[in-house]
Design a protein around this motif. Sequence first.
Motif, PDB file in Angstrom:
ATOM      1  N   VAL A   5     -67.800  84.177  -5.558  1.00  0.00           N
ATOM      2  CA  VAL A   5     -69.124  83.712  -6.224  1.00  0.00           C
ATOM      3  C   VAL A   5     -69.930  82.846  -5.216  1.00  0.00           C
ATOM      4  O   VAL A   5     -69.594  81.820  -4.644  1.00  0.00           O
ATOM      5  CB  VAL A   5     -68.834  82.779  -7.424  1.00  0.00           C
ATOM      6  N   VAL A   6     -71.035  83.365  -5.149  1.00  0.00           N
ATOM      7  CA  VAL A   6     -72.345  82.592  -4.104  1.00  0.00           C
ATOM      8  C   VAL A   6     -73.316  82.405  -5.093  1.00  0.00           C
ATOM      9  O   VAL A   6     -74.160  83.045  -5.684  1.00  0.00           O
ATOM     10  CB  VAL A   6     -72.684  83.776  -3.184  1.00  0.00           C
ATOM     11  N   ARG A   7     -73.541  80.883  -5.093  1.00  0.00           N
ATOM     12  CA  ARG A   7     -74.602  80.126  -5.632  1.00  0.00           C
ATOM     13  C   ARG A   7     -75.956  80.267  -4.961  1.00  0.00           C
ATOM     14  O   ARG A   7     -75.879  79.835  -3.625  1.00  0.00           O
ATOM     15  CB  ARG A   7     -74.224  78.876  -6.103  1.00  0.00           C
ATOM     16  N   ILE A   8     -77.035  80.595  -5.324  1.00  0.00           N
ATOM     17  CA  ILE A   8     -78.456  80.434  -4.821  1.00  0.00           C
ATOM     18  C   ILE A   8     -79.230  79.441  -5.563  1.00  0.00           C
ATOM     19  O   ILE A   8     -79.515  80.049  -6.831  1.00  0.00           O
ATOM     20  CB  ILE A   8     -79.012  81.656  -4.377  1.00  0.00           C
ATOM     21  N   LYS A   9     -79.689  78.326  -5.067  1.00  0.00           N
ATOM     22  CA  LYS A   9     -80.557  77.312  -5.844  1.00  0.00           C
ATOM     23  C   LYS A   9     -82.109  77.966  -5.839  1.00  0.00           C
ATOM     24  O   LYS A   9     -82.504  78.700  -5.233  1.00  0.00           O
ATOM     25  CB  LYS A   9     -80.319  76.181  -5.212  1.00  0.00           C
ATOM     26  N   GLU A  10     -82.563  77.494  -7.044  1.00  0.00           N
ATOM     27  CA  GLU A  10     -83.939  77.795  -6.986  1.00  0.00           C
ATOM     28  C   GLU A  10     -84.853  77.459  -5.952  1.00  0.00           C
ATOM     29  O   GLU A  10     -85.669  78.294  -5.532  1.00  0.00           O
ATOM     30  CB  GLU A  10     -84.705  76.928  -8.215  1.00  0.00           C
ATOM     31  N   GLU A  11     -84.718  76.336  -4.960  1.00  0.00           N
ATOM     32  CA  GLU A  11     -85.392  76.005  -3.681  1.00  0.00           C
ATOM     33  C   GLU A  11     -85.197  76.976  -2.810  1.00  0.00           C
ATOM     34  O   GLU A  11     -85.838  77.105  -1.724  1.00  0.00           O
ATOM     35  CB  GLU A  11     -85.132  74.600  -3.584  1.00  0.00           C
ATOM     36  N   GLU A  12     -83.752  77.665  -2.944  1.00  0.00           N
ATOM     37  CA  GLU A  12     -83.545  78.711  -1.844  1.00  0.00           C
ATOM     38  C   GLU A  12     -84.227  79.999  -2.044  1.00  0.00           C
ATOM     39  O   GLU A  12     -83.828  80.950  -1.228  1.00  0.00           O
ATOM     40  CB  GLU A  12     -82.158  78.714  -1.800  1.00  0.00           C
ATOM     41  N   LYS A  13     -84.977  80.397  -3.050  1.00  0.00           N
ATOM     42  CA  LYS A  13     -85.533  81.576  -3.409  1.00  0.00           C
ATOM     43  C   LYS A  13     -86.794  82.133  -2.748  1.00  0.00           C
ATOM     44  O   LYS A  13     -87.627  82.889  -3.302  1.00  0.00           O
ATOM     45  CB  LYS A  13     -85.453  81.688  -5.053  1.00  0.00           C
ATOM     46  N   THR A  14     -87.175  81.412  -1.754  1.00  0.00           N
ATOM     47  CA  THR A  14     -88.481  82.140  -1.003  1.00  0.00           C
ATOM     48  C   THR A  14     -87.808  83.250   0.089  1.00  0.00           C
ATOM     49  O   THR A  14     -86.743  83.357   0.268  1.00  0.00           O
ATOM     50  CB  THR A  14     -88.817  80.788  -0.085  1.00  0.00           C
ATOM     51  N   ARG A  15     -88.617  84.114   0.092  1.00  0.00           N
ATOM     52  CA  ARG A  15     -88.266  85.251   0.938  1.00  0.00           C
ATOM     53  C   ARG A  15     -87.756  84.759   2.243  1.00  0.00           C
ATOM     54  O   ARG A  15     -86.618  85.309   2.794  1.00  0.00           O
ATOM     55  CB  ARG A  15     -89.415  86.132   0.894  1.00  0.00           C
ATOM     56  N   GLU A  16     -88.554  83.964   2.867  1.00  0.00           N
ATOM     57  CA  GLU A  16     -88.114  83.677   4.216  1.00  0.00           C
ATOM     58  C   GLU A  16     -86.717  82.988   4.349  1.00  0.00           C
ATOM     59  O   GLU A  16     -85.733  83.271   5.026  1.00  0.00           O
ATOM     60  CB  GLU A  16     -89.000  82.537   5.105  1.00  0.00           C
ATOM     61  N   THR A  17     -86.335  82.153   3.401  1.00  0.00           N
ATOM     62  CA  THR A  17     -85.013  81.448   3.168  1.00  0.00           C
ATOM     63  C   THR A  17     -83.969  82.657   2.586  1.00  0.00           C
ATOM     64  O   THR A  17     -82.698  82.548   3.170  1.00  0.00           O
ATOM     65  CB  THR A  17     -85.046  80.493   2.034  1.00  0.00           C
ATOM     66  N   LEU A  18     -83.939  83.399   1.787  1.00  0.00           N
ATOM     67  CA  LEU A  18     -83.163  84.342   1.369  1.00  0.00           C
ATOM     68  C   LEU A  18     -82.947  85.444   2.492  1.00  0.00           C
ATOM     69  O   LEU A  18     -81.744  85.731   2.624  1.00  0.00           O
ATOM     70  CB  LEU A  18     -83.778  85.167   0.140  1.00  0.00           C
ATOM     71  N   GLU A  19     -83.671  85.782   3.246  1.00  0.00           N
ATOM     72  CA  GLU A  19     -83.343  86.829   4.316  1.00  0.00           C
ATOM     73  C   GLU A  19     -82.388  86.168   5.386  1.00  0.00           C
ATOM     74  O   GLU A  19     -81.805  87.091   5.942  1.00  0.00           O
ATOM     75  CB  GLU A  19     -84.724  87.111   4.869  1.00  0.00           C
ATOM     76  N   LYS A  20     -82.085  84.804   5.171  1.00  0.00           N
ATOM     77  CA  LYS A  20     -81.199  84.239   6.281  1.00  0.00           C
ATOM     78  C   LYS A  20     -80.098  83.581   5.559  1.00  0.00           C
ATOM     79  O   LYS A  20     -79.105  83.159   6.381  1.00  0.00           O
ATOM     80  CB  LYS A  20     -81.828  83.172   7.090  1.00  0.00           C
ATOM     81  N   ASN A  21     -80.125  83.838   4.184  1.00  0.00           N
ATOM     82  CA  ASN A  21     -79.017  83.358   3.512  1.00  0.00           C
ATOM     83  C   ASN A  21     -77.543  83.846   3.703  1.00  0.00           C
ATOM     84  O   ASN A  21     -77.403  85.357   3.413  1.00  0.00           O
ATOM     85  CB  ASN A  21     -79.317  83.225   2.035  1.00  0.00           C
ATOM     86  N   PRO A  22     -76.717  83.305   4.147  1.00  0.00           N
ATOM     87  CA  PRO A  22     -75.504  83.932   4.661  1.00  0.00           C
ATOM     88  C   PRO A  22     -74.540  84.671   3.464  1.00  0.00           C
ATOM     89  O   PRO A  22     -74.139  85.957   3.682  1.00  0.00           O
ATOM     90  CB  PRO A  22     -74.444  82.894   5.220  1.00  0.00           C
ATOM     91  N   GLY A  23     -74.902  84.285   2.469  1.00  0.00           N
ATOM     92  CA  GLY A  23     -74.350  84.838   1.070  1.00  0.00           C
ATOM     93  C   GLY A  23     -74.831  86.112   0.829  1.00  0.00           C
ATOM     94  O   GLY A  23     -73.953  87.177   0.655  1.00  0.00           O
ATOM     95  N   LEU A  24     -76.342  86.144   0.940  1.00  0.00           N
ATOM     96  CA  LEU A  24     -76.962  87.325   0.689  1.00  0.00           C
ATOM     97  C   LEU A  24     -76.848  88.476   1.661  1.00  0.00           C
ATOM     98  O   LEU A  24     -76.439  89.710   1.442  1.00  0.00           O
ATOM     99  CB  LEU A  24     -78.398  86.886   0.263  1.00  0.00           C
ATOM    100  N   LEU A  25     -76.557  88.155   2.868  1.00  0.00           N
ATOM    101  CA  LEU A  25     -76.360  88.786   4.128  1.00  0.00           C
ATOM    102  C   LEU A  25     -75.082  89.551   3.891  1.00  0.00           C
ATOM    103  O   LEU A  25     -74.574  91.007   4.339  1.00  0.00           O
ATOM    104  CB  LEU A  25     -76.401  88.232   5.397  1.00  0.00           C
ATOM    105  N   GLU A  26     -73.966  88.668   3.527  1.00  0.00           N
ATOM    106  CA  GLU A  26     -72.625  89.071   3.229  1.00  0.00           C
ATOM    107  C   GLU A  26     -72.752  90.252   2.098  1.00  0.00           C
ATOM    108  O   GLU A  26     -72.097  91.366   2.207  1.00  0.00           O
ATOM    109  CB  GLU A  26     -71.784  88.228   2.992  1.00  0.00           C
ATOM    110  N   ALA A  27     -73.461  89.800   1.097  1.00  0.00           N
ATOM    111  CA  ALA A  27     -73.443  90.832  -0.023  1.00  0.00           C
ATOM    112  C   ALA A  27     -74.020  92.210   0.207  1.00  0.00           C
ATOM    113  O   ALA A  27     -73.698  93.283  -0.124  1.00  0.00           O
ATOM    114  CB  ALA A  27     -74.374  90.254  -0.930  1.00  0.00           C
ATOM    115  N   ALA A  28     -75.211  92.215   1.169  1.00  0.00           N
ATOM    116  CA  ALA A  28     -75.780  93.380   1.699  1.00  0.00           C
ATOM    117  C   ALA A  28     -74.777  94.173   2.448  1.00  0.00           C
ATOM    118  O   ALA A  28     -74.679  95.551   2.331  1.00  0.00           O
ATOM    119  CB  ALA A  28     -77.098  92.909   2.400  1.00  0.00           C
ATOM    120  N   GLU A  29     -73.935  93.656   3.193  1.00  0.00           N
ATOM    121  CA  GLU A  29     -72.944  94.303   4.139  1.00  0.00           C
ATOM    122  C   GLU A  29     -71.828  95.032   3.273  1.00  0.00           C
ATOM    123  O   GLU A  29     -71.531  95.959   3.145  1.00  0.00           O
ATOM    124  CB  GLU A  29     -72.290  93.415   5.125  1.00  0.00           C
ATOM    125  N   ILE A  30     -71.480  94.232   2.065  1.00  0.00           N
ATOM    126  CA  ILE A  30     -70.634  94.810   1.234  1.00  0.00           C
ATOM    127  C   ILE A  30     -71.230  96.156   0.237  1.00  0.00           C
ATOM    128  O   ILE A  30     -70.465  97.228   0.389  1.00  0.00           O
ATOM    129  CB  ILE A  30     -70.180  93.886  -0.059  1.00  0.00           C
TER     130      ILE A  30
END
Length: 356
Positions: A5-30
């Motif tokens: 389970v990867v938690r993404i906070k509201e303040e982390e939901k800008t495109r620039e931040t999301l594109e570098k988010n380790p959890g989201l990058l891992e999810a994309a690879e999955i």
Amino acid sequence: MNTKVVRIKEEEKTRETLEKNPGLLEAAEILKNGGLVAFPTETVYGLGANALNEEAAKKIYAAKGRPSDNPLIAHISCMEELPAIVKEIPEAGRKLAEKYWPGPLTMIFPKKDIVPYGTTGGLDTVAVRMPVDPVANCLIHLAGVPIAAPSANTSGRPSPTKAEHVIEDMDGKIEMIIDGGAVGIGVESTIVDVSGEIPTLLRPGAITIEMLRETLGQVDIDPVILGPVGGDIKPKAPGMKYRHYAPKADMTLVEGDMDKVVAYINEQTKKAEAEGKKVGIICTEESQDMYQGGNLEVIGSREHEETVAHNLFAVLRDFDARKVDCIFSESFSKDQLGQAIMNRLCKAAGYHIVNI
């Protein structure tokens, strides 16, 4: 399987931040590698897999216990990704995309051969949506493929509007759950078939029939929205054929004048409680003080139907947690957003409706 389970906070939901988010990058690879990831959208949480990978699509059906003829929706992140998966974009589709994409609208197009029948439920059409939710949109972009994503719940159960709901149903069955907090809308996307001569509404949602007709003029409504469907029907879109959104308890939807509806529910609640049953009642802010017994769940305000849509599935899941034996629900208007609310409530009740 251990579900991360990867938690993404509201303040982390800008495109620039999301594109570098380790959890989201891992999810994309999955997702690229044929695995399953649940993620938030503006409507409900989706259970994602590579829409172009038939084996990955099969994993969705297995995790959900979903019938294989129930089509999946392919999610894209931008218009440039659409021509790769559809044969043509009819004029009605172009107009709706310009007006409502990204957003809570799914359209059905003739599919290209690259989209496997395992994703489309054996159909020559494909349902496509472009979510506006920043986490969903960025995840699809990072994965680099369209993402097939029905709601992330066990088939037939109320759809998940919080990560906790997904964990209830999917923990141990999928690789990852992205927790982006509670969703905004709370009912699944509107589905419109633009593959034929006349655009046809197949599932009501936040983009209402009134909005569609304002944009396109003539839009038909598929009869399936108005009542139960026979077993011989092949569904063109998710949710058309099978019982959906159902709580574990028997549910009755009560229609009519509000005073009579409340009186009927109070009478039936008294009878059921005398038999030792635990009764759940779905009411509104306006009516909650009129009930004399039962376990009340205030679903929202009639003056603000978006609150009713937002809370609908969570209320049904709360009744499961409270282990009620039967549920009585008030009914709502059948225009604007009320059409989507009533569609979900009717299906949740298995079309067990009492007219007072």
